[in-house]
Design an enzyme around this catalytic site. Structure first.
Site, PDB file in Angstrom:
ATOM      1  N   CYS A 217     -17.272 -10.483  24.913  1.00  0.00           N
ATOM      2  CA  CYS A 217     -15.718 -10.580  25.090  1.00  0.00           C
ATOM      3  C   CYS A 217     -15.682  -9.180  25.402  1.00  0.00           C
ATOM      4  CB  CYS A 217     -14.882 -11.320  23.989  1.00  0.00           C
ATOM      5  SG  CYS A 217     -14.759 -12.486  24.053  1.00  0.00           S
TER       6      CYS A 217
ATOM      7  N   ARG B  57     -17.513  -8.092  30.766  1.00  0.00           N
ATOM      8  CA  ARG B  57     -17.641  -8.969  29.736  1.00  0.00           C
ATOM      9  C   ARG B  57     -17.547 -10.438  29.434  1.00  0.00           C
ATOM     10  NH1 ARG B  57     -20.189  -5.057  26.670  1.00  0.00           N
ATOM     11  NH2 ARG B  57     -19.817  -7.039  24.425  1.00  0.00           N
TER      12      ARG B  57
ATOM     13  N   TRP C  56     -14.422 -14.493  27.105  1.00  0.00           N
ATOM     14  CA  TRP C  56     -15.433 -15.448  27.659  1.00  0.00           C
ATOM     15  C   TRP C  56     -15.535 -16.539  26.709  1.00  0.00           C
ATOM     16  CZ3 TRP C  56     -21.130 -16.303  27.429  1.00  0.00           C
ATOM     17  CH2 TRP C  56     -21.547 -17.225  29.025  1.00  0.00           C
TER      18      TRP C  56
ATOM     19  N   ASN D 265     -14.861 -10.186  19.004  1.00  0.00           N
ATOM     20  CA  ASN D 265     -15.622 -10.163  19.536  1.00  0.00           C
ATOM     21  C   ASN D 265     -16.829 -10.833  19.141  1.00  0.00           C
ATOM     22  OD1 ASN D 265     -18.021 -10.417  21.986  1.00  0.00           O
ATOM     23  ND2 ASN D 265     -18.365  -8.254  22.037  1.00  0.00           N
ATOM     24  N   GLY D 266     -17.962 -12.201  19.699  1.00  0.00           N
ATOM     25  CA  GLY D 266     -18.873 -12.457  18.691  1.00  0.00           C
ATOM     26  C   GLY D 266     -18.947 -14.016  18.407  1.00  0.00           C
TER      27      GLY D 266
ATOM     28  N   GLU E  51     -37.035 -12.824  41.126  1.00  0.00           N
ATOM     29  CA  GLU E  51     -35.853 -11.648  40.473  1.00  0.00           C
ATOM     30  C   GLU E  51     -34.934 -12.096  42.218  1.00  0.00           C
ATOM     31  OE1 GLU E  51     -34.053 -10.600  39.150  1.00  0.00           O
ATOM     32  OE2 GLU E  51     -32.706  -9.140  40.116  1.00  0.00           O
TER      33      GLU E  51
ATOM     34  N   HIS F 157     -48.844 -27.101  45.992  1.00  0.00           N
ATOM     35  CA  HIS F 157     -49.070 -28.053  44.763  1.00  0.00           C
ATOM     36  C   HIS F 157     -47.260 -28.375  44.868  1.00  0.00           C
ATOM     37  CE1 HIS F 157     -52.724 -26.260  43.535  1.00  0.00           C
ATOM     38  NE2 HIS F 157     -52.779 -24.958  43.952  1.00  0.00           N
TER      39      HIS F 157
END
Ligand code: AGP
Length: 615
Positions: free
Chosen positions: A2, A27, A75, A101-102, A488, A511
């Site tokens: 966050c 974030r 988030w 944040n955490g 990527e 394959h």
């Protein structure tokens, strides 16, 4: 992950905090909120959705202004995105407000304890438990806010960057950090708190990066107090001087941060090479490697750990170290490495790659590697980040702030550091001649211009993208150095356009994956290889014979593939080991154009955040 912002000073904090939160939206952006105090009254407002939703709500609140405030953009980790679960969270008394944040890993245990003490909860978050734990300590031990935060945090297991305000101490903010980033902008009689420097870059260039286990009490017109949470010992902060300019952070006229950052790659690589490459003297200077050179010279194996795009640069690094320096390499997903009880010890070197320097899985994998005695070399893009500080030594990529969630310039600058390490090691171990070494130096210094040439194909890439924008699936094939680029390219497409895409070693088609080929399945084939060009040509023919469409990335002057592919994008000629830097460019541009044509949020794709600081 966050974003948190705080302000103590003499300006109106609301506008500073809102602007700061917008810069931190990368974030996390599923909900947000602010709390502002004028010294007598504290008002706060929270909203599900992006910051603009919060701004609409704020317009309906009178007199929400004052010289001290905190803000948060979220988030979700505990509790779905909602007004109730948005930060700031208030304690039961209504006097404490906290942004975080955490992750508090033992929040259930703490919540039960607080409920037994008569506390109640309105949200599903771990953060509301934290603010009430602080209140419980403050009330039961009759402490000021700073001491209460300190004692409460000693009971917490997990990661946090927090900013707390107290109704009864309106001129003070208390911040603390463990495992999540937090920095303090030291202005003139004003202080800015943020998850990174972007919210206050235009106000001050003086910054303190709070270290793990530290707390600071920030007050209006009084010196800030820095303490260790564990024992309350004084901390003398290091004040760093910021080199970033606001202009770097803004989009500089590009429609999206991602496009700006794709085009910044020549400069980012130049900045990453600066001071490290001296062709005349035949020197590659990597101080982080030099100080531990004995470990590198004697190492039997390198283990590289990372996540996502950084894992792809690690895979490219494997080819560089093995083919150029003849060193055995193992590339590991950090999320697997950390739970697998890997067989490593003090003789091992672990290279950890991370743009943000805050990826929880990579950080945890580093700590495990160090517990087992390994030496850890960090490659990060954020100065002072947790992974940078946790590593024994390392190198910063100087890509500058990468705001777009889809990583681009960080990727090519990570490969730049890995390439420098590989040729330096090859020379020191005597597996390449001085002449080859110098040739490699010339090749790496020419990457910048080759990328500029590859970028000139942007309009052609856009045209090709339009043809395939409505595909439901896409395959990416590459061989050797370009196998990581195939992966990527696929990741870029899926994470910003939401089209399913998979990368494969080209030889793997037979394959299984070839069963997917039909007229609706476009395949991007990276066909610049010299070593097994004819095999790539036959891969393409196999796909064509099953009505598959081919988008081929070829070296300038290619003859064969051009005859059979549906669309061809040329990149400059270069030696095999340099191709990954060049072939990734059209793939980055293609994913960008398709996402824009589909109307996707390119810089902030759904469900993603720029820095995954949770498991
Ligand atoms: C890549 O475009 C993604 N944003 C994601 O895979 C990212 O590379 C991954 O989360 C690792 O992040 P880091 O480099 O900051 O550790």
């Amino acid at each position: 992950m966050c974003g948190i912002v705080g302000y103590v000073g003499n300006k109106d904090s609301l506008s500073i905090i809102i602007k700061g939160l917008k810069r931190l939206e990368y974030r996390g952006y599923d909900s947000s909120g602010v709390a502002i105090s004028d010294g007598n009254t504290t008002r706060f407002c929270k909203s599900k959705g992006k910051i603009n939703k919060l701004e609409k709500k704020l317009k309906k609140i009178k007199d929400i202004s004052g010289p001290i405030g905190i803000g948060h953009t979220r988030w979700a980790t505990h509790g779905e995105p909602s007004d109730i679960n948005a930060h700031p969270h208030m304690s039961n008394s209504g006097k404490l407000l906290l942004v975080h944040n955490g992750i508090i890993e033992n929040y259930n245990t703490l919540k039960e304890k607080l409920i037994n003490e008569g506390f109640s909860f309105v949200s599903e978050t771990d953060t509301e438990v934290l603010v009430n734990l602080i209140e419980f300590v403050k009330q039961s031990e009759k402490l000021k806010l700073g001491e209460a935060v300190q004692i409460a945090l000693r009971q917490v297991i997990g990661a946090y960057a927090i900013c707390v305000m107290d109704y009864d101490r309106p001129n003070e903010l208390v911040v603390a950090k463990l495992g999540s980033p937090l920095c303090i902008g030291m202005g003139k009689n004003e202080f800015y708190i943020a998850s990174d420097v972007s919210p206050f870059i235009e106000f001050t260039k003086k910054v303190v990066y709070l270290k793990d286990g530290e707390l600071a009490i920030i007050r209006n017109h009084k010196p800030t107090i820095f303490r260790k949470i564990s024992d309350n010992s004084k901390v003398l902060p290091t004040i760093s001087r910021l080199e970033l300019s606001l202009e770097k952070i803004e989009k500089k006229g590009y429609k999206h941060f991602m496009l700006k950052e794709i085009y910044e790659q020549p400069k980012a690589i130049r900045d990453t090479l600066r001071g490290r490459l001296n062709i005349k003297k035949g020197i590659v200077k990597l101080s982080g490697m030099d100080e531990y050179m004995d470990k590198f010279i004697n190492c039997k194996k390198l283990t590289i750990i990372a996540c996502g795009t950084s894992w792809h640069s690690a895979l490219a690094g494997e080819y560089m170290f093995e083919k150029i320096a003849k060193v055995s390499v193992e590339v590991e997903y950090a999320s697997e490495f950390r739970y697998r009880d890997p067989v490593i010890d003090k003789n091992d070197i672990v290279i950890a790659i991370s743009q943000s320097g805050e990826t929880a899985d990579t950080l945890a994998a580093i700590k495990l590697a160090k517990q087992k005695g390994a030496y850890v070399y960090g490659i990060c893009n954020v100065v002072g980040s947790s992974i940078a500080r946790e590593s024994d030594s390392g190198s910063y990529t100087h890509a500058g702030p990468e705001i777009g969630v889809a990583s681009t310039k960080a990727f090519t600058t990570q490969m730049t550091i890995l390439y420098l390490m590989a040729i330096k090691l090859a020379k020191i171990r005597g597996v390449i001649s001085k002449k080859s070494f110098i040739n490699y130096l010339h090749e790496i210094s020419a990457i910048e211009n080759k990328i500029k040439i590859a970028l000139k194909n942007d309009n052609l890439v856009k045209k090709v993208s339009k043809k395939y924008m409505n595909s439901k699936n896409c395959l990416y094939l590459g061989r050797g150095y370009n196998f990581p680029i195939a992966l990527e390219g696929a990741l870029k497409l899926k994470e910003i356009s939401y089209i399913h895409a998979e990368g494969y070693p080209a030889a793997e088609m037979k394959h299984g994956p070839i069963a997917l080929i039909d007229k609706d399945m476009p395949t991007v084939v990276i066909a610049t290889n010299k070593i097994n060009y004819d095999k790539i040509v036959s891969n393409i023919q196999e796909i064509k014979s099953r009505k598959g469409k081919i988008i081929a990335i070829v070296s300038k002057g290619d003859k064969e593939v051009k005859k059979i592919a549906d669309d061809v994008i040329e990149v400059p000629e270069c030696i095999e080991s340099i191709t990954p830097f060049i072939t990734v460019i059209p793939l980055q541009l293609m994913s960008y154009h398709i996402a824009v044509m589909l109307g996707k949020n390119v810089d902030q794709p759904r469900n993603l955040a720029k820095s995954v600081t949770v498991e």
